[in-house]
Design an enzyme around this catalytic site. Structure first.
Site, short mmCIF file in Angstrom:
data_model
loop_
_atom_site.label_atom_id
_atom_site.label_comp_id
_atom_site.label_asym_id
_atom_site.label_seq_id
_atom_site.Cartn_x
_atom_site.Cartn_y
_atom_site.Cartn_z
N ASP A 67 0.82 -1.22 0.00
CA ASP A 67 0.00 0.00 0.00
C ASP A 67 0.85 1.27 0.00
OD1 ASP A 67 0.92 -0.54 2.57
OD2 ASP A 67 -1.04 -1.05 3.35
N ASP A 136 -7.43 -2.45 14.21
CA ASP A 136 -8.82 -2.72 13.85
C ASP A 136 -8.95 -4.00 13.01
OD1 ASP A 136 -7.81 -1.98 11.38
OD2 ASP A 136 -9.17 -0.30 11.06
N HIS A 138 -7.21 -4.82 10.30
CA HIS A 138 -6.97 -4.73 8.84
C HIS A 138 -5.68 -5.42 8.43
CE1 HIS A 138 -4.83 -0.57 9.44
NE2 HIS A 138 -3.92 -1.51 9.32
N GLU A 143 -9.70 -1.87 5.38
CA GLU A 143 -10.35 -1.49 6.63
C GLU A 143 -11.63 -2.30 6.84
OE1 GLU A 143 -8.60 -0.04 8.51
OE2 GLU A 143 -7.92 1.97 7.96
C1 F6R Z 1 1.41 -1.36 6.01
C2 F6R Z 1 0.21 -2.17 6.17
C3 F6R Z 1 -0.61 -2.11 7.40
C4 F6R Z 1 0.23 -2.36 8.66
C5 F6R Z 1 -0.65 -2.27 9.91
C6 F6R Z 1 0.17 -2.41 11.17
O1 F6R Z 1 2.01 -1.59 4.76
O2 F6R Z 1 -0.13 -2.86 5.25
O3 F6R Z 1 -1.64 -3.05 7.33
O4 F6R Z 1 0.82 -3.62 8.57
O5 F6R Z 1 -1.32 -1.06 9.92
O6 F6R Z 1 1.04 -1.32 11.27
P1 F6R Z 1 2.20 -1.28 12.36
O7 F6R Z 1 3.13 -2.39 11.99
O8 F6R Z 1 2.85 0.06 12.21
O9 F6R Z 1 1.56 -1.50 13.67
#
Ligand code: F6R
Length: 275
Positions: A67, A136, A138, A143
């Site tokens: 992403d 959450d 994801h 989301e």
């Molecule tokens: C980032 C991504 C997100 C993160 C998630 C956890 O490329 O795909 O799904 O893996 O938001 O983020 P952190 O590791 O910062 O807690």
């Protein structure tokens, strides 16, 4: 799902790096799906170390990131492209033309998303997809309420994600509201998936994803439908799993299973039990 609980964040990163390295050693031109954020930093540090000290070779590797924030250029220090360059790409011998990160500044998002999906297929599909998980539930920026069949597209970020990610920005208002993200359907097509999680903040999402019902409220729960998922968790992230004793028991019976080293041993054991 294979659930492996490690003592701490550092061991999760090292274990994940061993699996990535094993993939590259058995297939030097492997296609990797990569995540950003705090979770995979330990993995990337260990991969960089393995490249420097053990000669882990990235020369034929192709990568696709999950992403990118809409509106941030590649050189913006808050962009995911910049994150990947600083934390992995510039430290290893990967070819720049083999690096794919969704564009946050294309003038035709629809066409770009279709092209990104096509590039993944034309590259042979993702061999190993690394994922973190949002608080959450994801995966990538899918989301809650995202279609479990979704493909690469633009998503509006949830308020919780914006708050969680505000730590990378000066002000909450600076966090982009939109992101371009691989879909859940795109992710599920990877041949193997590694889900990494650490810290108590992730514990409810981890438990819901692994042991809860499959639901678009927790898009990580869709991973239950994939035949080859390994979850590498630290103790804190695993702390709300109800079946933790079972996972530990399996882990004790088959150490190294995630590295696929104990398969013959496993086969022998099963044959022995059945005779
Ligand atoms: C980032 C991504 C997100 C993160 C998630 C956890 O490329 O795909 O799904 O893996 O938001 O983020 P952190 O590791 O910062 O807690």
């Amino acid at each position: 799902m294979e659930v492996i609980v490690h003592q701490d964040y550092e061991s999760v990163g090292r274990a994940a790096a061993r699996i990535v390295a094993q993939t590259l050693n058995s297939k030097p031109n492997a296609v990797l799906g990569l995540a950003t954020g705090s979770t995979p930093l330990g993995l990337y540090q260990e991969l960089v170390r393995m490249h420097r000290e053990e000669g882990l070779d990235f020369s034929q590797v192709v990568t696709f990131n999950l992403d990118e924030y809409v509106g941030l250029t590649k050189n913006d220090p808050r962009s995911y492209y910049h994150f990947m360059r600083e934390n992995l790409f510039r430290h290893v011998n990967i070819s720049p033309q083999n690096i794919y990160v969704p564009s946050g500044t294309t003038d035709n998002y629809h066409a770009f998303c279709a092209w990104y999906e096509r590039r993944i297929v034309e590259s042979g599909g993702i061999d190993l997809q690394v994922l973190g998980i949002g608080s959450d539930g994801h995966i990538a920026f899918n989301e809650p309420s995202s279609s479990l069949g979704s493909r690469t597209r633009i998503k509006t970020l949830a308020k919780q994600t914006i708050e969680d990610n505000a730590r990378f920005f000066d002000r909450l208002e600076d966090v982009p509201i939109y992101a371009i993200t691989m879909g859940v359907g795109t992710i599920l097509e990877a041949r193997r998936i590694l889900l990494l999680a650490n810290g108590t903040k992730k514990a409810p999402a981890v438990a819901a994803a692994i042991e809860g019902p499959i639901t678009s409220r927790i898009t990580a729960s869709a991973l239950q439908m994939h035949a080859d998922v390994t979850c590498l968790l630290d103790e804190a992230a695993a702390s709300q799993l109800e079946m933790i004793e079972y996972y530990r028991w399996v882990q004790a019976k088959h150490p190294g299973a995630a590295l696929r080293v104990s398969r013959p041993h496993f086969q022998r054991q099963i044959a022995h039990r059945m005779n």
